[in-house]
Design an enzyme around this catalytic site. Structure first.
Site, PDB file in Angstrom:
ATOM      1  N   HIS A   1     -27.046   1.891  34.609  1.00 29.52           N
ATOM      2  CA  HIS A   1     -27.968   2.877  35.200  1.00 29.52           C
ATOM      3  C   HIS A   1     -29.348   2.851  34.537  1.00 29.52           C
ATOM      4  O   HIS A   1     -30.320   3.293  35.134  1.00 29.52           O
ATOM      5  CB  HIS A   1     -27.351   4.282  35.207  1.00 29.52           C
ATOM      6  CG  HIS A   1     -27.407   5.000  33.899  1.00 29.52           C
ATOM      7  ND1 HIS A   1     -26.525   4.768  32.883  1.00 29.52           N
ATOM      8  CD2 HIS A   1     -28.262   5.945  33.423  1.00 29.52           C
ATOM      9  CE1 HIS A   1     -26.825   5.534  31.853  1.00 29.52           C
ATOM     10  NE2 HIS A   1     -27.879   6.263  32.143  1.00 29.52           N
TER      11      HIS A   1
ATOM     12  N   HIS B   1     -27.122  -0.965  27.861  1.00 23.15           N
ATOM     13  CA  HIS B   1     -28.466  -0.393  28.005  1.00 23.15           C
ATOM     14  C   HIS B   1     -29.478  -0.986  27.022  1.00 23.15           C
ATOM     15  O   HIS B   1     -30.592  -1.354  27.399  1.00 23.15           O
ATOM     16  CB  HIS B   1     -28.439   1.120  27.794  1.00 23.15           C
ATOM     17  CG  HIS B   1     -27.376   1.829  28.582  1.00 23.15           C
ATOM     18  ND1 HIS B   1     -27.009   1.445  29.853  1.00 23.15           N
ATOM     19  CD2 HIS B   1     -26.594   2.902  28.290  1.00 23.15           C
ATOM     20  CE1 HIS B   1     -26.058   2.258  30.289  1.00 23.15           C
ATOM     21  NE2 HIS B   1     -25.786   3.132  29.361  1.00 23.15           N
TER      22      HIS B   1
HETATM   23  C1  BG6 Z   1     -23.922   6.191  29.229  1.00 28.55           C
HETATM   24  C2  BG6 Z   1     -23.097   6.350  27.986  1.00 28.55           C
HETATM   25  O1  BG6 Z   1     -23.811   4.881  29.729  1.00 28.55           O
HETATM   26  O2  BG6 Z   1     -25.289   6.449  28.919  1.00 28.55           O
HETATM   27  C3  BG6 Z   1     -23.258   7.731  27.406  1.00 28.55           C
HETATM   28  O3  BG6 Z   1     -21.722   6.114  28.303  1.00 28.55           O
HETATM   29  C4  BG6 Z   1     -24.719   8.060  27.197  1.00 28.55           C
HETATM   30  O4  BG6 Z   1     -22.544   7.854  26.178  1.00 28.55           O
HETATM   31  C5  BG6 Z   1     -25.524   7.767  28.454  1.00 28.55           C
HETATM   32  O5  BG6 Z   1     -24.810   9.427  26.866  1.00 28.55           O
HETATM   33  C6  BG6 Z   1     -27.021   7.886  28.186  1.00 28.55           C
HETATM   34  O6  BG6 Z   1     -27.702   7.804  29.386  1.00 28.55           O
HETATM   35  P1  BG6 Z   1     -29.097   8.549  29.580  1.00 28.55           P
HETATM   36  O7  BG6 Z   1     -29.527   8.166  30.960  1.00 28.55           O
HETATM   37  O8  BG6 Z   1     -28.811  10.010  29.427  1.00 28.55           O
HETATM   38  O9  BG6 Z   1     -29.998   8.036  28.503  1.00 28.55           O
END
Ligand code: BG6
Length: 521
Positions: free
Chosen positions: A205, A267
């Site tokens: 994402h 990420h």
């Molecule tokens: C997710 C993780 O992929 O990304 C989570 O599993 C994390 O642990 C999250 O909190 C963070 O996403 P964002 O968009 O809030 O930075």
């Protein structure tokens, strides 16, 4: 009209690929539809795509899950959830009415062949060739169930490799893409048993975030920064993804994952790849993904000694967030009381290519840190030690450029300037581009962009098989060395910026973490 608007020309907006966004009529089937993801993310995203008139002229969304529900009861449930999770409020009743008419529910067990026959009948009952043939399968289930679902979809003639009789079928999955390289291999084999790699959309994402997409535009549509984007001008790069939240109710999942697999494998390495990759030969999705893979493969493999020196893990113990006491990780529900799972990880990586040779890339992420922020910070080399540098010594700030991914999305350039007054004082000042100031508060959710791309078949923002596998190779080499329990220096109090060992790692090369502050950076 004020003077400024009289002399400023209209910004030159350049639309890229306006034609590309036409999605064909299709059916979307969500497996595991009674889970959280559907009501929190997927349905709000489809609703907004509908609102923005981005959905195909005709479509249907079928929720497939074991729980007994009717079309009507599912719609009512989703309508309620939308009130809570929609990014725009209130929900537009007219848009909802039109959207909800396309929602259907199919009760079925993933392991039951008869359920797929029922699904097939449902799709055929629409009496529309595209709604029967153009199919997007969103597997919002455990990865262990992917293989079975794919096998049965193929057996029910719902999933074919390549394009069949004018239709298309695609599979959407989310991380975790395995838990190590070997399991990722197996999972990828399962995903592509009856589909080509181009039919598989692996969602990270982060790639759907506006600011992450902007990294490539920023780098490759401006000449002034690209000139500096290399070892001649850049001293080091810091990528921080910090979270003010703890593990909370996700202890069960987190015990199996840990920060390295949960955040770095996907990420953070993606942000690193976009920040450091070479310009692609074109904007075609495969060209962009080729460059990301090349970058991941140029990360210097970590030996046992490197892991000891260049990787720090940590775990939070009880502390306070904004004055409120919070428990330690080992006290969280579903977490072992002697768990050694890392809730923090920091690493120093080198990229062995012409552009980056010798430039350290510091990455860190953790739960229960003082701020929730994500940024890539480019730290330029200091000036030669003459003139002001000779006078100020280390208190002369080196220039930096922060790509702030969230919150207060923007790009901040930091340089030194004279403090007005009779004495000679210098201090860092900031030149800002803020998304909010420039474009207002409109920020689509990452899922909107990603789901639309899955519908139109644009693979650019999805993770390709070789990217997943290249990332696991790095992660596995680190995990293999984590055989001992955590030591005292690897624990940190919740609400602080991580374990001491992490600061020490940077200090070894005379570096220090920059703490991203929300208000002034
Ligand atoms: C997710 C993780 O992929 O990304 C989570 O599993 C994390 O642990 C999250 O909190 C963070 O996403 P964002 O968009 O809030 O930075």
């Amino acid at each position: 009209m004020n003077v400024e608007s009289a002399i400023l020309p209209e910004p030159n907006v350049c639309h890229i690929g306006a034609q590309r966004r036409l999605s064909e009529p299709c059916s979307i089937v969500i497996f595991g539809a009674s889970g959280d993801l559907t009501s929190r993310k997927l349905i709000p995203a489809f609703y907004h795509l509908c609102k923005e008139k981005q959905m195909p002229a005709s479509f249907c969304i079928i929720g497939f899950a074991r729980r007994e529900k009717t079309d009507e009861s599912w719609r009512a449930e989703l309508r309620e959830a939308l009130d809570r999770f929609s990014r725009t409020k209130p929900v537009d009743e007219e848009v909802w009415r039109l959207f909800a008419a396309n929602l259907y529910y199919c009760v079925g067990d993933l392991a039951d062949a008869a359920a797929y026959a029922k699904l097939e009948q449902k799709l055929s009952s629409f009496k529309s060739a595209p709604l029967r043939q153009n199919l997007l399968f969103y597997l919002a289930t455990q990865p262990s169930q992917f293989g079975e679902a794919i096998e049965r979809l193929h057996a029910a003639q719902l999933l074919q490799r390549g394009h069949s009789q004018g239709g298309w079928q695609r599979i959407v999955v989310e991380k975790p893409f395995g838990h190590d390289l070997a399991s990722a291999h197996l999972l990828n084999d399962e995903l592509t048993r009856y589909a080509d790699e181009q039919q598989v959309c692996r969602i990270d994402h982060y790639l759907g975030k506006e600011t992450v997409q902007n990294i490539l535009m920023f780098r490759f549509s401006n000449s002034i920064f690209e000139q500096l984007w290399n070892r001649n001008s850049i001293d080091h790069v810091q990528i921080t993804v910090s979270e003010k939240l703890g593990v909370g109710a996700r202890g069960g999942y987190y015990e199996e994952a840990g920060a390295l697999r949960d955040m770095v494998q996907n990420h953070m390495l993606q942000v690193l790849a976009l920040t450091a990759m070479e310009p692609p030969v074109s904007l075609e999705s495969e060209c962009i993904r080729d460059e990301k893979v090349k970058l991941l493969k140029s990360i210097r493999p970590l030996t046992r000694q490197d892991v000891a020196r260049q990787v720090v893990r940590g775990q939070y113990f009880a502390g306070a967030i904004q004055g409120q006491p919070v428990p330690g990780y080992r006290q969280e529900p579903k977490v072992k009381t002697d768990s050694n799972v890392e809730t923090y990880v920091a690493l120093k990586l080198f990229i062995d290519n012409w552009r980056w040779s010798g430039v350290p890339f510091f990455l860190r992420t953790g739960k229960y840190l003082p701020e929730s922020t994500s940024e890539a910070r480019i730290q330029f080399r200091p000036t030669p030690n003459v003139l002001f540098a000779a006078q100020c010594g280390p208190s002369l700030d080196p220039n930096s450029l922060a790509l702030r991914l969230q919150p207060q999305e923007g790009i901040y350039l930091r340089f030194n300037g004279k403090v007005p007054g009779m004495d000679m004082s210098l201090r860092p000042v900031r030149m800002n581009f803020s998304y909010n100031a420039e474009y207002g508060a409109y920020t689509p959710e990452a899922y909107e962009r990603l789901l639309l791309d899955a519908l139109v078949g644009d693979a650019t923002l999805f993770i390709r098989r070789d990217e997943v596998e290249a990332a696991w190779l790095i992660i596995d080499s680190i995990r293999a060395e984590w055989t001992k329990p955590l030591t005292n220096r690897e624990f940190y109090a919740a609400g602080t910026w991580g374990p001491e060992a992490s600061d020490d790692m940077l200090a070894q090369s005379n570096h220090a973490w920059h703490e991203p502050r929300i208000e002034f950076d």
